[in-house]
Design an enzyme around this catalytic site. Structure first.
Site, PDB file in Angstrom:
ATOM      1  N   LYS A 175       0.879  -1.184   0.007  1.00 53.62           N
ATOM      2  CA  LYS A 175      -0.090   0.079  -0.037  1.00 53.62           C
ATOM      3  C   LYS A 175       0.897   1.322   0.025  1.00 53.62           C
ATOM      4  O   LYS A 175       0.513   2.303   0.838  1.00 53.62           O
ATOM      5  CB  LYS A 175      -1.035   0.017   1.267  1.00 53.62           C
ATOM      6  CG  LYS A 175      -2.012   0.836   1.159  1.00 53.62           C
ATOM      7  CD  LYS A 175      -3.382   0.542   0.097  1.00 53.62           C
ATOM      8  CE  LYS A 175      -4.394   1.510  -0.137  1.00 53.62           C
ATOM      9  NZ  LYS A 175      -5.050   1.504  -0.821  1.00 53.62           N
ATOM     10  N   ASP A 208      -5.273  -3.798  -2.127  1.00 53.93           N
ATOM     11  CA  ASP A 208      -6.650  -3.777  -2.480  1.00 53.93           C
ATOM     12  C   ASP A 208      -7.153  -4.572  -3.623  1.00 53.93           C
ATOM     13  O   ASP A 208      -7.942  -5.240  -3.985  1.00 53.93           O
ATOM     14  CB  ASP A 208      -7.374  -2.639  -2.069  1.00 53.93           C
ATOM     15  CG  ASP A 208      -6.691  -1.403  -2.404  1.00 53.93           C
ATOM     16  OD1 ASP A 208      -5.622  -1.544  -2.644  1.00 53.93           O
ATOM     17  OD2 ASP A 208      -7.248  -0.304  -2.290  1.00 53.93           O
ATOM     18  N   ASP A 232      -2.048 -11.478   7.073  1.00 51.23           N
ATOM     19  CA  ASP A 232      -2.873 -12.013   7.891  1.00 51.23           C
ATOM     20  C   ASP A 232      -4.135 -11.953   7.311  1.00 51.23           C
ATOM     21  O   ASP A 232      -4.920 -13.227   7.042  1.00 51.23           O
ATOM     22  CB  ASP A 232      -2.915 -11.294   9.407  1.00 51.23           C
ATOM     23  CG  ASP A 232      -3.790 -11.827  10.174  1.00 51.23           C
ATOM     24  OD1 ASP A 232      -4.348 -12.913  10.172  1.00 51.23           O
ATOM     25  OD2 ASP A 232      -4.269 -11.196  11.426  1.00 51.23           O
ATOM     26  N   ASP A 236      -6.389 -15.401   5.048  1.00 51.41           N
ATOM     27  CA  ASP A 236      -7.877 -15.971   5.200  1.00 51.41           C
ATOM     28  C   ASP A 236      -8.555 -16.075   3.877  1.00 51.41           C
ATOM     29  O   ASP A 236      -9.128 -16.937   3.567  1.00 51.41           O
ATOM     30  CB  ASP A 236      -8.527 -15.211   6.279  1.00 51.41           C
ATOM     31  CG  ASP A 236      -8.147 -15.972   7.799  1.00 51.41           C
ATOM     32  OD1 ASP A 236      -7.243 -16.294   7.950  1.00 51.41           O
ATOM     33  OD2 ASP A 236      -9.033 -15.614   8.508  1.00 51.41           O
TER      34      ASP A 236
HETATM   35 MG    MG Z   1      -5.196 -14.767  11.046  1.00 53.96          MG
END
Ligand code: MG
Ligand code: NAI
Length: 337
Positions: A175, A208, A232, A236
């Site tokens: 970013k 993004d 992180d 997911d």
């Molecule tokens: Mg996590």
């Protein structure tokens, strides 16, 4: 001689998936000797310390940890023991591969590896409140730390990883358009390091846009590298591309030690019911076996697991099946060749 490993069953579904994993490891002939230790909420309950000295002593000796998920209270309460363990042993590279095992998902043949910087960024936990107008918590401030040293070693790790495994491309997601100093430094270092790996295609993308592209067309990516919090979050998301958190393993790698764990948490909603999918921790254990140069049992386990999941007779609820953790584990053991 067996390789000693500190085994932390952890909280919630942790003990259930850890049991399943050890059963499969043993059946596959993994040459490991387990030193079982407490950490997290369970350790707090039993020993009034979420990270007891005995656990640290064991890890100090083995330098190899296989860990179930640990519950971390949100907001107040003790700090994440996961983060603490990563810091203690400077486990700077969080390696999170995702690969399609269950057919018929949104995409077939997803095969990606996310490499997340594990020691810096916003997760250093340098935070404080700022008091104003009599309100001691009128504002809160958090510091993002990026060092040239930290950026360089994770980027080098990513390129070395790609090279040693015959992967073609490394994408840096960042970013730097907004965070011009912290993310800008990361991006600068990435461009420097990339020059040393002319055999690997390298690209950089805004985080993004990367998230959107991963959902639209995961096939355009191969190895992805990014700072701590971005990694992180995107790991997911990537787990979601291959059927969910039940399938996402992880390794936390340092120069002197390594810790293997599933990406998912302690799943309090299904804990104690015996229905959790142990795949993520079993695959994490396979990464551990690769790490300690025992690739044969790792391959046997991966083949058996894939067969069971593809056959579809024994699947846990998150895969749309009716098997409980035990049935599924037994099916994997039977499928070992
Ligand atoms: Mg996590
Ligand atoms: P979670 O990953 O525990 O659960 C999210 C959802 O996925 C739940 O619906 C859960 O039932 C499901 N799920 C997760 N693993 C599954 C499995 N193996 N089989 C079937 N379904 C599964 O995330 P959540 O609820 O946000 O966090 C719960 C606790 O875990 C929190 O205290 C959190 O801090 C902790 N946590 C610990 C981690 C670690 O130890 N490395 C990582 C992530 C969260």
């Amino acid at each position: 001689m067996s390789r000693a490993v500190t085994l932390i069953p952890g909280d919630g579904i942790g003990p259930e998936v850890t049991d399943a994993t050890v059963t499969v490891l043993t059946a596959a002939g993994a040459d490991l000797e387990y030193d079982t230790q407490l950490a997290g909420l369970e350790a707090l309950k039993q020993l009034r310390n979420p990270l007891p000295k005995a656990t640290l002593d064991s890890a100090e000796r083995t330098r190899l940890i296989l860990k179930g998920p640990l519950t971390t209270p949100s907001g107040s309460g003790f700090r994440s023991i996961n983060v603490e363990l990563r810091k203690t042993y400077d486990l700077y590279a969080n390696v999170r591969p995702v690969r399609t095992i269950v057919p018929g998902g949104r995409y077939e043949d997803v095969d990606l590896v996310l490499i997340r910087e594990n020691t810096e960024g916003l997760y250093v936990g340098v935070e404080h409140y700022i008091g104003m107008h009599g309100d001691p918590r009128a504002a809160a401030e958090s510091v993002m730390i990026v060092t040239r040293f930290g950026a360089e070693r994770i980027l080098r790790y990513a390129f070395e990883y790609a090279r040693s495994r015959g992967r073609k491309k490394v994408t840096l997601a960042h970013k730097a358009n907004i965070l011009k100093y912290t993310q800008g430094l990361f991006l600068d270092v990435a461009r420097e390091v990339a020059k040393e790996y002319p055999d690997i295609v390298s690209e950089d993308r805004i985080i993004d846009a990367t998230a959107m592209q991963l959902v639209l067309d995961p096939g355009r990516f191969d190895v992805l590298v990014m700072e701590n919090m971005f990694g992180d979050i995107l790991s997911d998301l990537m787990a979601g591309l291959v059927g969910g958190l039940g399938f996402a393993p992880a390794g936390n790698i340092g120069e002197q030690a390594a810790m293997f764990e599933a990406v998912h948490g302690s799943a309090p909603d299904i804990a104690g019911k015996g229905v959790a999918n142990p795949t993520a921790l079993i695959l994490s254990a396979c990464l551990l076996l690769d790490h300690v140069a025992q690739p044969k049992p790792a391959e046997r386990i991966r083949r058996a697991l894939e067969r069971v999941v593809r056959e579809g007779v024994s699947r846990t609820a998150d895969m749309g099946g009716k098997a409980n953790t035990r049935d599924f584990t037994d099916a994997i053991v039977r499928a070992l060749e």
